[in-house]
Design a protein around this motif. Structure first.
Motif, PDB file in Angstrom:
ATOM      1  N   LEU A 253      -8.060  -3.370 -23.911  1.00  0.00           N
ATOM      2  CA  LEU A 253      -6.929  -4.098 -24.900  1.00  0.00           C
ATOM      3  C   LEU A 253      -7.114  -5.698 -24.689  1.00  0.00           C
ATOM      4  O   LEU A 253      -7.025  -6.344 -25.570  1.00  0.00           O
ATOM      5  N   ALA A 254      -7.422  -6.238 -23.449  1.00  0.00           N
ATOM      6  CA  ALA A 254      -7.736  -7.696 -23.441  1.00  0.00           C
ATOM      7  C   ALA A 254      -8.930  -7.841 -24.186  1.00  0.00           C
ATOM      8  O   ALA A 254      -9.005  -9.057 -24.841  1.00  0.00           O
ATOM      9  N   ASP A 255     -10.003  -7.171 -24.312  1.00  0.00           N
ATOM     10  CA  ASP A 255     -11.271  -7.313 -25.019  1.00  0.00           C
ATOM     11  C   ASP A 255     -10.873  -7.331 -26.463  1.00  0.00           C
ATOM     12  O   ASP A 255     -11.245  -8.094 -27.350  1.00  0.00           O
ATOM     13  N   LEU A 256     -10.049  -6.169 -26.818  1.00  0.00           N
ATOM     14  CA  LEU A 256      -9.384  -6.413 -28.396  1.00  0.00           C
ATOM     15  C   LEU A 256      -8.868  -7.717 -28.625  1.00  0.00           C
ATOM     16  O   LEU A 256      -9.120  -8.190 -30.010  1.00  0.00           O
ATOM     17  N   ALA A 257      -7.947  -8.140 -28.144  1.00  0.00           N
ATOM     18  CA  ALA A 257      -6.941  -9.237 -28.523  1.00  0.00           C
ATOM     19  C   ALA A 257      -8.112 -10.241 -28.490  1.00  0.00           C
ATOM     20  O   ALA A 257      -7.881 -11.332 -29.625  1.00  0.00           O
ATOM     21  N   SER A 258      -9.011 -10.458 -27.646  1.00  0.00           N
ATOM     22  CA  SER A 258     -10.061 -11.621 -27.522  1.00  0.00           C
ATOM     23  C   SER A 258     -10.737 -11.572 -28.872  1.00  0.00           C
ATOM     24  O   SER A 258     -10.844 -12.847 -29.622  1.00  0.00           O
ATOM     25  N   LEU A 259     -11.279 -10.298 -29.377  1.00  0.00           N
ATOM     26  CA  LEU A 259     -12.239 -10.189 -30.273  1.00  0.00           C
ATOM     27  C   LEU A 259     -11.426 -10.461 -31.458  1.00  0.00           C
ATOM     28  O   LEU A 259     -11.612 -11.279 -32.646  1.00  0.00           O
ATOM     29  N   LYS A 260      -9.983 -10.097 -31.778  1.00  0.00           N
ATOM     30  CA  LYS A 260      -9.156 -10.356 -32.768  1.00  0.00           C
ATOM     31  C   LYS A 260      -9.021 -11.613 -33.007  1.00  0.00           C
ATOM     32  O   LYS A 260      -9.040 -12.181 -34.167  1.00  0.00           O
ATOM     33  N   GLU A 261      -8.555 -12.463 -32.038  1.00  0.00           N
ATOM     34  CA  GLU A 261      -8.414 -13.801 -31.993  1.00  0.00           C
ATOM     35  C   GLU A 261      -9.924 -14.621 -32.494  1.00  0.00           C
ATOM     36  O   GLU A 261      -9.777 -15.628 -33.379  1.00  0.00           O
ATOM     37  N   ARG A 262     -10.922 -14.387 -32.114  1.00  0.00           N
ATOM     38  CA  ARG A 262     -12.245 -15.043 -32.424  1.00  0.00           C
ATOM     39  C   ARG A 262     -12.407 -14.495 -34.100  1.00  0.00           C
ATOM     40  O   ARG A 262     -12.533 -15.616 -34.834  1.00  0.00           O
ATOM     41  N   MET A 263     -12.140 -13.436 -34.580  1.00  0.00           N
ATOM     42  CA  MET A 263     -12.306 -13.081 -35.758  1.00  0.00           C
ATOM     43  C   MET A 263     -11.186 -13.522 -36.936  1.00  0.00           C
ATOM     44  O   MET A 263     -11.375 -13.956 -37.964  1.00  0.00           O
ATOM     45  N   LYS A 264      -9.953 -13.852 -36.110  1.00  0.00           N
ATOM     46  CA  LYS A 264      -8.935 -14.375 -36.912  1.00  0.00           C
ATOM     47  C   LYS A 264      -9.229 -16.017 -37.408  1.00  0.00           C
ATOM     48  O   LYS A 264      -9.291 -16.385 -38.537  1.00  0.00           O
ATOM     49  N   LEU A 265     -10.141 -16.562 -36.373  1.00  0.00           N
ATOM     50  CA  LEU A 265     -10.476 -18.125 -36.783  1.00  0.00           C
ATOM     51  C   LEU A 265     -11.579 -17.951 -37.963  1.00  0.00           C
ATOM     52  O   LEU A 265     -11.364 -18.902 -38.666  1.00  0.00           O
ATOM     53  N   ILE A 266     -12.371 -17.046 -37.888  1.00  0.00           N
ATOM     54  CA  ILE A 266     -13.579 -17.009 -38.732  1.00  0.00           C
ATOM     55  C   ILE A 266     -13.021 -16.592 -40.074  1.00  0.00           C
ATOM     56  O   ILE A 266     -13.261 -17.079 -41.243  1.00  0.00           O
ATOM     57  N   ALA A 267     -12.056 -15.423 -39.968  1.00  0.00           N
ATOM     58  CA  ALA A 267     -11.599 -14.901 -41.310  1.00  0.00           C
ATOM     59  C   ALA A 267     -10.592 -16.057 -42.172  1.00  0.00           C
ATOM     60  O   ALA A 267     -10.570 -16.156 -43.304  1.00  0.00           O
ATOM     61  N   GLU A 268      -9.942 -16.833 -41.465  1.00  0.00           N
ATOM     62  CA  GLU A 268      -9.196 -18.013 -41.995  1.00  0.00           C
ATOM     63  C   GLU A 268     -10.024 -18.759 -42.734  1.00  0.00           C
ATOM     64  O   GLU A 268      -9.878 -19.543 -43.945  1.00  0.00           O
ATOM     65  N   ALA A 269     -11.223 -19.136 -42.006  1.00  0.00           N
ATOM     66  CA  ALA A 269     -12.195 -20.147 -42.715  1.00  0.00           C
ATOM     67  C   ALA A 269     -12.768 -19.397 -44.094  1.00  0.00           C
ATOM     68  O   ALA A 269     -13.200 -20.179 -45.000  1.00  0.00           O
ATOM     69  N   ASP A 270     -13.065 -18.043 -43.756  1.00  0.00           N
ATOM     70  CA  ASP A 270     -13.793 -17.362 -44.770  1.00  0.00           C
ATOM     71  C   ASP A 270     -13.125 -15.928 -45.169  1.00  0.00           C
ATOM     72  O   ASP A 270     -13.609 -14.966 -44.083  1.00  0.00           O
ATOM     73  N   PRO A 271     -12.347 -15.627 -45.806  1.00  0.00           N
ATOM     74  CA  PRO A 271     -11.778 -14.210 -45.748  1.00  0.00           C
ATOM     75  C   PRO A 271     -12.627 -12.881 -45.927  1.00  0.00           C
ATOM     76  O   PRO A 271     -12.378 -11.983 -45.599  1.00  0.00           O
TER      77      PRO A 271
END
Length: 222
Positions: A10-28
């Protein structure tokens, strides 16, 4: 029958979510839902590897034109090579049916690969991800001969499933395998990792098939 997917950290999932959130905010267009993130983590093991794999998939989808493949002449031209069935298997998975007798190495591999990607896309769209997020692929070897064997297509399918549709394969059923296929299977198995080869099931009777799907859902017009 269906195997439960491996749990993710779950810690890995949270970390991956955070990285993807930054990417997706810049490019949905880069967005992947949680089910997808879990699949990439299970397949690629670490946050870094999963993140890099997702970025590669996103780039490939854009460059390959995945979203517009339905408009390609390759789809109609290869319609007898595979079909996403209307009905599901016994665990609710979408089913891709591939009649081997309609294949040969005399084909345009690029066009046929586009068609296979289109089928994978259509099947994935039919997943009820809250229930099951993987697919059942059925290879029907009725009337199979060595002239039907397309090694390059199989290699392409394995590559697609491992790189861009990770953890999407739930089961691969091999129906009506003739004796000659016993000389071919070891070659194909050598290309598969242990996890994937464990999902391949040789079905030798209707009784066995009924453990996975209702035989009546399989096409008779291909």
């Amino acid at each position: 029958m269906a195997m439960e997917p491996a749990a993710v950290n779950l810690a890995d999932l949270a970390s991956l979510k955070e990285r993807m959130k930054l990417i997706a905010e810049a490019d949905p267009k880069q967005y992947h839902n949680e089910f997808s993130l879990r699949r990439y983590l299970r397949a690629f093991k670490t946050v870094d590897a999963a993140f890099q794999a997702i970025l590669k998939t996103n780039k490939w989808r854009q460059e390959y034109g995945v979203e517009t493949l339905g408009d390609s002449p390759a789809i109609a031209a290869n319609a007898n090579k595979a079909r996403v069935l209307k009905h599901r298997d016994c665990t609710g998975r979408p089913v891709i049916y591939i009649p081997a007798k309609n294949h040969s190495s005399e084909r345009d591999i690029d066009e046929l690969t586009k068609f296979i990607v289109h089928c994978l896309e259509e099947a994935c769209k039919r997943c009820f991800e809250e229930v099951t997020d993987n697919l059942c692929i059925v290879f029907d070897l009725a009337e199979f001969s060595t002239s039907c064997m397309d090694y390059q297509l199989i290699k392409n399918l394995i590559w697609l499933l491992s790189k861009h549709y990770p953890e999407r394969l739930g089961a691969c059923l091999i129906l009506n395998a003739p004796m000659v296929f016993s000389t071919i299977w070891p070659v194909i198995k050598g290309w598969l990792d242990e996890n994937t080869s464990g999902k391949v099931v040789f079905v030798s009777s209707e009784e066995d098939l009924c453990k996975y799907l209702i035989p009546d859902i399989l096409p008779t017009d291909m």
